[in-house]
Motif scaffolding. Structure first.
Motif, PDB file in Angstrom:
ATOM      1  N   GLY A   1     -43.874 128.095   8.458  1.00 58.15           N
ATOM      2  CA  GLY A   1     -44.044 128.372   9.887  1.00 58.15           C
ATOM      3  C   GLY A   1     -42.823 129.032  10.488  1.00 58.15           C
TER       4      GLY A   1
ATOM      5  N   GLN B   1     -43.859 127.944  17.576  1.00 56.92           N
ATOM      6  CA  GLN B   1     -43.445 127.762  16.180  1.00 56.92           C
ATOM      7  C   GLN B   1     -42.333 126.722  16.078  1.00 56.92           C
TER       8      GLN B   1
ATOM      9  N   SER C   1     -37.874 131.312  15.971  1.00 60.14           N
ATOM     10  CA  SER C   1     -37.960 129.862  15.838  1.00 60.14           C
ATOM     11  C   SER C   1     -36.849 129.309  14.942  1.00 60.14           C
TER      12      SER C   1
ATOM     13  N   ASP D   1     -44.889 132.680  21.264  1.00 54.44           N
ATOM     14  CA  ASP D   1     -44.936 132.289  19.854  1.00 54.44           C
ATOM     15  C   ASP D   1     -43.708 131.523  19.379  1.00 54.44           C
TER      16      ASP D   1
END
Lengths: 336, 336
Positions: free
Chosen positions: B331, B186, B143, B182
């Motif tokens: 995060g 994110q 991310s 994911d």
């Protein structure tokens, strides 16, 4: 009851499919008060349809997990149950894809040797058509999943496309062995040494889809879904630009009119309804997903796909082939 | 010296670019015996070009790591060095993409705050054009990488497209927050709470690329490369089917002739050479990759892209924006 134009397109699709599928009868799951007047309007459909009433439907934005828990009496669930109980030979739905997959997996289970079912569909190509899977059921796939997709796709192409030795390619960002992430590289190694008579082409790239380089394209559901929708979006843009171009001057409009029959044939050749009917491969039962926005012709094609899968006994061949496959192949990462 | 038609298209591209880029001079790295006669043929180019002779070239199939180690005197490496040493304002190459990226990263380094550079390019859309990145430099992205791509893409669209508040979308298989893997989820969370005035649209799907739903599409290099090539392949198939259709009957041929000027405009609108020139964003220096198979017009467009990036001081704005970005955002998974 699922899809943007249900249940009208379902009934109209059955009418259109009568000639091609004279041997098929239908169980219609849904609201009888809506279905009956439609059947009364379409005499040819009424003869081959039996309504099974239920009030409950799965909505299009329902989360799969919630649909699975609370949709036990939904039209979708009852239709799948009919397959599980052997009353129906297959189920076709234009409803919520995630819910359909979750329910079908729960009720029908996967075939022995398959960890996860995949969504497969036809693609128009310069050579004819190809099959691509997975188109969105599995966001992340390990090499075991991809190898199983390859085996299922191969059996499909052999039995439904009637190609003696269909070629299989793995979608990647280069054709060299060194490129791509681990799961495609591992899949490459397994398929190269697999103990099945698979004609493994190796890696293919995004532009090989339309070229028709291979008969079956294997990929994870994330990449496959994006490739599918990118292709659809590009074709739609091209069509819209073409229309603009032909309307740009009076002379081009005249040209467009003269060429209209030919351009209509082009439209037919790329018409999404011709390619309607995504198959959920790997389930212990036939389950076909029609596009939610399809028309009657598209729905009739989805019915045809389901009938063909039933007639060809596809699942028996997949089972047979998988029983020869040593799933403990070295290099496979077992993390399902 | 790189690409399928080098160095001819390079020189011819310089000739074509003269009118649009009157202020640009060129250092040509490569074989003088080949380059000099070509320059002699093209007087307009000769005036603005200086040849820097080297015998060594990076071949198209050279692995990036090997090119980096053994290509220290290659035309590609010397051209990049000229940027690193401040002698050139930017480098344009039609050669081996992987080698160009590896060498440029090694020589120029990344901008502060950027872990990995990305390959970015324009896409034609129904609304105009959009920028997509990464198109193949990074097979797997976390991310942090994707957030950095978003920031770079936003700056690019603001400065090169001159859009006041460009919209940013993350490529995914559904527009709902719950979908995808994911790293896209994110990235979604980070961009929604980011401390920069970014107009974050959310997730976009494959068909949103051609729709032009957002100005900047952020994705990992695997997905981006496959989307790019799938779109190219689909457009080529559509073009070939259109040609077939217009040649199918004498009447449609007459129609095609009448519509020819309009269809040529359509071809221009989708001509890949119009969109030639992929930018390596995130490097501490301007580096543009031309398609290897491009023609002179395409190469001149790649030169134009490089000149524009230099003139707009793109890297200074990216640096400025990144300095405001808290890379320890909760995060974010720091695994570079």
């Amino acid at each position: 009851m699922g899809g943007d134009n249900a249940p009208e397109v379902v009934i109209e699709g059955i009418v259109l499919a009568r000639d091609k599928l004279p041997q098929v009868d239908y169980l219609l799951y849904g609201n009888e008060q809506i279905l009956k007047p439609l059947l009364d309007k379409h005499g040819t459909a009424r003869k081959v349809c039996e309504i099974r009433h239920t009030d409950d439907v799965v909505s299009n934005d329902e989360k799969p997990g919630i649909a699975l828990r609370s949709g036990r009496n939904s039209s979708m669930r009852l239709a799948i149950n009919a397959v599980g109980q052997g009353e129906a030979a297959g189920v076709v739905s234009a409803g919520n894809t995630g819910a359909l997959m979750a329910m079908a997996k729960f009720v029908l289970k996967t075939l022995p040797g398959i960890d996860r079912p995949a969504i497969a569909s036809f693609f128009p190509t310069m050579r004819g058509e190809s099959l691509m899977l997975d188109l969105g059921a599995n966001v992340v796939c390990n090499s075991d999943n991809l190898v199983q997709f390859a085996v299922m796709g191969e059996v499909f192409a052999r039995n439904v496309f009637h190609i003696k030795q269909p070629s299989i390619g793995i979608l990647n960002i280069g054709s060299e062995e060194l490129k791509g992430h681990d799961s495609v590289k591992q899949t490459f190694n397994i398929l190269q040494n697999i103990d099945l008579p698979i004609r493994f082409h190796g890696f293919v790239e995004g532009d090989d889809i339309a070229k028709g380089t291979v008969d079956v394209i294997v990929t994870d559901g994330f990449t496959g879904n994006i490739a599918l929708k990118t292709a659809e979006g590009t074709a739609r843009m091209f069509g819209s630009f073409l229309k603009d171009a032909l309307h740009s001057t009076p002379i081009s409009m005249a040209g467009g009119l003269l060429a209209k029959p030919a351009l209509n044939k082009l439209r037919m050749r790329l018409d999404p309804s011709r390619y309607n009917g995504a198959m959920f491969l790997g389930l212990n039962g036939i389950c076909v997903k029609s596009h939610g926005g399809t028309d009657a012709l598209g729905f009739s094609n989805a019915l045809g796909v389901a009938a063909e899968l039933v007639n060809d006994g596809l699942n028996d061949v997949i089972k047979e082939d998988l029983s020869h496959l040593d799933t403990e192949e070295p290099g496979a990462n077992k993390t399902s």
